[in-house]
Design an enzyme around this catalytic site. Structure first.
Site, PDB file in Angstrom:
ATOM      1  N   SER A 225       1.337  -9.717  -4.210  1.00 31.82           N
ATOM      2  CA  SER A 225       2.094 -10.298  -5.333  1.00 31.82           C
ATOM      3  C   SER A 225       1.517 -11.663  -5.720  1.00 31.82           C
ATOM      4  O   SER A 225       2.149 -12.685  -5.485  1.00 31.82           O
ATOM      5  CB  SER A 225       3.577 -10.399  -4.991  1.00 31.82           C
ATOM      6  OG  SER A 225       3.819 -10.906  -3.700  1.00 31.82           O
TER       7      SER A 225
ATOM      8  N   ASP B 259       0.827  -1.210   0.000  1.00 29.79           N
ATOM      9  CA  ASP B 259       0.000   0.000   0.000  1.00 29.79           C
ATOM     10  C   ASP B 259       0.859   1.257   0.000  1.00 29.79           C
ATOM     11  O   ASP B 259       0.549   2.245  -0.674  1.00 29.79           O
ATOM     12  CB  ASP B 259      -0.925   0.013   1.221  1.00 29.79           C
ATOM     13  CG  ASP B 259      -2.189  -0.815   0.998  1.00 29.79           C
ATOM     14  OD1 ASP B 259      -2.300  -1.445  -0.069  1.00 29.79           O
ATOM     15  OD2 ASP B 259      -3.053  -0.830   1.892  1.00 29.79           O
TER      16      ASP B 259
END
Length: 296
Positions: free
Chosen positions: A203, A159
């Protein structure tokens, strides 16, 4: 287009290249002999400039632009994806991706000197898992433990990087891939500086994580998988994202309507109910100690 000595000459192409172009990726990664030489006539071709077909010619000898004979030499000595990084010929220019006519510059203060200064070895700890699996919490706990030991670490949080470096990227597959690529390159720089870099990102795709692994020396990319079931992550839902995804207000959310690809050969597996965040961080710390990363 042909570049000689850093000067681009549109319209000139050696005959041997008429049916074979050297793309940037080919020059950056293909394996050629150490030196390729050819002698040929130069012909003028109107309007034959192909995108991404630029050839970089280094130390070329041209007997005047008006003459028909040209002798050129390609020095394709490659080091770490960059031409001229082997010390053999520091004057070599290279093409990497869309960047042309670039040169790798070495410095006398290298990785070993930086690691000796910090009394640790730089590496990348890549924490992956679903949203809500506890990646950021474990990353912070690990950073705190390293700090108490006098070790320097830096967290690249998924983030956080989207607040600056990757603010121009969305969550489409291609944007996700670019997001991971950029973080991987930054993490590599931290590791090269002797810093223990903790990358904490969902990811979701193996190929992207593997690509980050591939740019680091063997053993210096440490994949940590937060093995927490979807239902547990969704029950936590600290950001309220799962609720929005279930309501159709967020599209392409990992675990709901976009896949998460579980690591196949991660270095460290942290399972649900495997202890507190501090205890999980302790397992990573033990791995770093065992592998010698906490001393130069």
């Amino acid at each position: 287009m042909v570049a000689i000595g850093g000067i681009s000459l549109p319209g000139f192409l050696p005959p041997s290249l008429h049916h074979q172009s050297f793309s940037p990726s080919a020059i950056g990664f293909a394996r050629f002999p150490d030196r390729i030489s050819f002698r040929s006539s130069v012909v003028w071709r109107d309007g034959v400039e192909k995108k991404d077909s630029r050839v970089v010619i280094v130390n070329g000898k041209v007997d005047g632009l008006g003459k028909s004979e040209c002798e050129t030499e390609f020095d394709t000595t490659l080091g770490n994806g960059h031409a001229g990084n082997s010390g053999k010929n520091h004057g070599v220019l290279s093409t990497v991706g869309n960047s042309t006519n670039i040169k790798w510059h070495e410095c006398s203060v290298g990785k070993n000197e930086k690691q000796s200064l910090l009394k640790q070895k730089g590496c990348v700890i890549w924490i992956t898992g679903l949203s809500g699996s506890g990646k950021s919490t474990v990353a912070c706990a690990l950073s705190q433990s390293l700090y108490k030991m006098g070790k320097l670490a830096y967290i690249l949080d998924g983030d956080n990087v989207r607040h600056g470096l990757n603010r121009d990227l969305g969550f489409k597959a291609e944007d996700r891939a670019e997001n991971i690529r950029r973080v991987g390159e930054v993490a590599k720089l931290f590791a090269d500086a002797g810093v223990i870099c903790i990358a904490s990102l969902i990811s979701p795709y193996r190929r992207d994580r593997d690509a980050c692994r591939a740019i680091l020396p063997d053993g210096y990319f440490i994949e940590v998988f937060m093995d927490v079931p979807l239902e547990v992550c969704e029950a936590r839902d600290a950001k309220g994202l799962y609720k929005l995804a279930r309501a159709g207000k967020i599209k392409g959310f990992t675990g709901i309507d976009d896949p998460y690809e579980v690591p196949l050969n991660c270095e460290i597996l942290l399972k649900h109910n495997g202890g507190s965040p501090s205890e999980m961080a302790g397992k990573v710390l033990s791995y770093l100690e065992q592998k010698g990363f906490l001393q130069a």
